[in-house]
Design a protein around this motif. Structure first.
Motif, PDB file in Angstrom:
ATOM      1  N   TYR A   1     -40.105  25.303 -25.607  1.00 45.56           N
ATOM      2  CA  TYR A   1     -38.939  26.251 -25.746  1.00 45.56           C
ATOM      3  C   TYR A   1     -37.584  25.439 -25.147  1.00 45.56           C
ATOM      4  O   TYR A   1     -36.600  26.109 -25.449  1.00 45.56           O
ATOM      5  N   SER A   2     -37.854  24.981 -23.919  1.00 49.99           N
ATOM      6  CA  SER A   2     -36.804  24.251 -23.354  1.00 49.99           C
ATOM      7  C   SER A   2     -36.094  23.398 -24.134  1.00 49.99           C
ATOM      8  O   SER A   2     -34.696  23.387 -24.210  1.00 49.99           O
ATOM      9  N   LEU A   3     -36.904  22.711 -24.990  1.00 52.53           N
ATOM     10  CA  LEU A   3     -36.121  21.584 -25.904  1.00 52.53           C
ATOM     11  C   LEU A   3     -35.655  22.453 -27.066  1.00 52.53           C
ATOM     12  O   LEU A   3     -34.417  22.000 -27.281  1.00 52.53           O
TER      13      LEU A   3
ATOM     14  N   ARG B   1     -30.584  24.249 -29.899  1.00 53.67           N
ATOM     15  CA  ARG B   1     -29.929  25.181 -30.357  1.00 53.67           C
ATOM     16  C   ARG B   1     -28.550  25.425 -29.893  1.00 53.67           C
ATOM     17  O   ARG B   1     -27.703  25.817 -30.593  1.00 53.67           O
ATOM     18  N   ASN B   2     -28.498  25.245 -28.845  1.00 52.22           N
ATOM     19  CA  ASN B   2     -27.038  25.154 -28.077  1.00 52.22           C
ATOM     20  C   ASN B   2     -26.216  24.139 -28.044  1.00 52.22           C
ATOM     21  O   ASN B   2     -24.792  23.753 -28.106  1.00 52.22           O
ATOM     22  N   PHE B   3     -26.799  22.769 -28.161  1.00 52.12           N
ATOM     23  CA  PHE B   3     -26.084  21.447 -28.140  1.00 52.12           C
ATOM     24  C   PHE B   3     -26.249  20.541 -29.212  1.00 52.12           C
ATOM     25  O   PHE B   3     -25.779  19.274 -29.292  1.00 52.12           O
ATOM     26  N   GLY B   4     -27.209  20.992 -30.056  1.00 45.09           N
ATOM     27  CA  GLY B   4     -27.352  19.818 -31.079  1.00 45.09           C
ATOM     28  C   GLY B   4     -27.763  20.627 -32.534  1.00 45.09           C
ATOM     29  O   GLY B   4     -28.490  20.588 -33.536  1.00 45.09           O
ATOM     30  N   LYS B   5     -26.712  21.774 -32.970  1.00 46.85           N
ATOM     31  CA  LYS B   5     -27.175  22.647 -34.099  1.00 46.85           C
ATOM     32  C   LYS B   5     -26.929  21.799 -35.446  1.00 46.85           C
ATOM     33  O   LYS B   5     -27.583  22.148 -36.284  1.00 46.85           O
TER      34      LYS B   5
END
Length: 500
Positions: free
Chosen positions: A301-303, A308-312
């Motif tokens: 979930y952390s990854l 989701r926020n920095f590698g869309k």
């Protein structure tokens, strides 16, 4: 005629169903999702009827993909999400939505259990965490007394599905242990716990082994699924127990590292071992055996959160590959994956994650590598607890998302300082459920024979001494972060609770 079994894994978000032949080959599979009900903060529920629809549709999908006669499918078994509470009335109608393992409304009840019963952990071998079943029952009893008054039977999710398919009410030992109402050592429901907390013993279903045959499916189930009414049904087990079977964990010096949404280190226990609640200890889906496990709540979930926020715009493979540009220690950047709190070894719902050592020279790859390393450090915390109890673990089988990256696999070998093994075919709990059916049908004399036929080792990763030494230094610092940020996390949460 070739023979087959079905493995049905009732997960939190979907059911996975696989059709397996006698050599262990998966010849067909299906994946059907169902919704989650979150009516308010901390609540997590599902409609059991959604499980039934998904299972029946999934079986139909599996059968449509192959050209075999229904009679060739000789048996089936189950794996299921643990701890969920299903309440039935006198005519076996569901009284309310099922309360799931990730529901956190029961903090008050969990605290009261230990306050009222000092020897609770000595009986159940586990702390009564919010996710477990007993606190949920007490919550319903306190907050929905009219509903509780109608309860005739309690079941866990996969046991309800099996009941609907067979008409037989029971629960296997591995799932029963997760209710924290069972005397784990004596293999029986605890009269002491039920008496103290006002739970009638007659609402608890009969206890059976995971590989016990409960009967055949009903004629109605046969019509709705396309299966033969002669298909034999075996009890099945808790998802983690079935996952361990599917990974071939049968020796006490072996462990399974599973990185999914959460992260798990799980090991086989031949006999009783008292971890005083520091590690979960449950009856196994293997007869007369046990397994223990520690959980970190926000592993994969952390990854996925970070991507989701920095590698869309990147695929997960492309995203993780960027970490290869960063050295061991991510250029002095540490990440603690406490996004939704932590379970092992801290059992702290208030702690939150952090990046420590931010530097203007660090790059995107450093951040990604720090997240990967932080997740593995959190799992090493679990291994550290085992070491405190003189539990020797030499080999770790890695499954789930953590087994899909060579970088991450080598990282596990180096941080754990253990040999890491992958599997050629990895299907987790559903595969373990299929193996339970295969053994129940006497395709094999025991699970060891089944493992030898079904499970094939893939790649092996060995720790590299130079990396091991560096990671030991970073891990020492990682262990300090929790105690140094705990009060800050609590104060940040408190700010949000202060009325404005």
């Amino acid at each position: 005629m070739d023979k087959y079994v079905l493995g049905i894994d009732l997960g939190t978000s979907a059911v996975k169903i696989i059709l397996v032949n006698q050599s262990g080959k998966i010849v067909s599979e299906a994946y059907h999702e169902y919704p989650l009900i979150q009516s308010q903060s901390g609540f997590s529920e599902q409609n059991p009827e959604d499980w039934i629809s998904a299972v029946y549709s999934g079986i139909q999908t599996v059968l449509k993909k192959v050209t075999i006669k229904p009679e060739a499918i000789e048996g089936l078994s189950f794996s299921g999400q643990m701890h969920g509470l299903v309440l039935l009335d006198t005519v076996n109608t569901v009284l309310r939505p099922a309360i799931l393992w990730n529901d956190t409304r029961t903090t008050k009840q969990s605290q009261e259990i230990l306050q009222k019963m000092r020897d609770f952990i000595s009986i159940t071998k586990n702390k009564p965490l919010e996710g477990f079943t007993l606190p949920k029952i007490l919550w319903v009893k306190e907050n929905e007394p009219e509903t509780f008054a109608k309860v005739k039977t309690i079941l866990l999710p996969k046991d309800y599905v099996r009941f609907r398919m067979t008409g037989v009410l029971n629960i296997d030992y591995s799932d029963a242990a997760g209710t924290v109402m069972m005397d784990v050592e004596k293999h029986q429901w605890s009269h002491a716990i039920c008496d103290l907390f006002g739970i009638p013993m007659n609402i608890l279903p009969p206890l059976i082994n995971a590989s016990d045959e409960v009967g055949t499916i009903t004629k109605e189930t046969a019509v709705l699924t396309g299966l033969s009414p002669k298909v034999r049904v075996f009890a099945g087990g808790a998802d983690n127990a079935c996952g361990a079977i599917g990974a071939g964990i049968i020796n006490e010096n072996e462990a399974m590292c599973s990185i999914g949404t959460s992260g798990i280190i799980l090991t086989y226990e031949k006999g009783m071992r008292d971890y005083h609640g520091d590690i979960h200890f449950f009856n196994h889906a293997l007869n007369n055996a046990y397994y223990s496990m520690g959980v970190t709540l926000s592993a994969g979930y952390s990854l996925s959160w970070f991507k989701r926020n920095f590698g869309k715009t990147l695929t997960m493979e492309e995203f993780v590959t960027l970490a290869e540009k960063s050295p061991v220690g991510a250029n002095r950047l540490l990440f603690t994956p406490y996004l939704i709190g932590e379970r092992t070894p801290y059992a702290d719902s208030n702690i939150r994650g952090s990046f420590i050592g931010l530097d203007a020279m660090q790059t995107e790859g450093d951040f990604i590598r720090a997240v990967l390393e932080g997740i593995v450090f959190s799992l090493k915390d679990i291994l550290s607890v085992y070491m405190c109890y003189q539990k020797s673990i030499e080999t770790i089988v890695s499954i789930g998302g953590g087994a899909k990256s060579k970088l991450w696999l080598q990282m596990q070998a180096d941080i754990f300082n253990r040999r890491i093994i992958t599997l050629k075919t990895e299907n987790g709990p559903s595969y373990g459920a299929a193996m339970i059916a295969a053994v129940g049908l006497h395709w094999f004399n025991n699970f060891k024979e089944c493992f030898d036929q079904f499970i094939q080792v893939g790649d092996i990763y060995f720790p590299q001494k130079e990396n091991v030494d560096k990671y030991n230094e970073y891990y020492g610092l990682y262990q300090e972060v929790y105690k140094d940020t705990r009060s800050l996390s609590e104060k940040l949460l408190e700010i949000e609770r202060i009325p404005r």
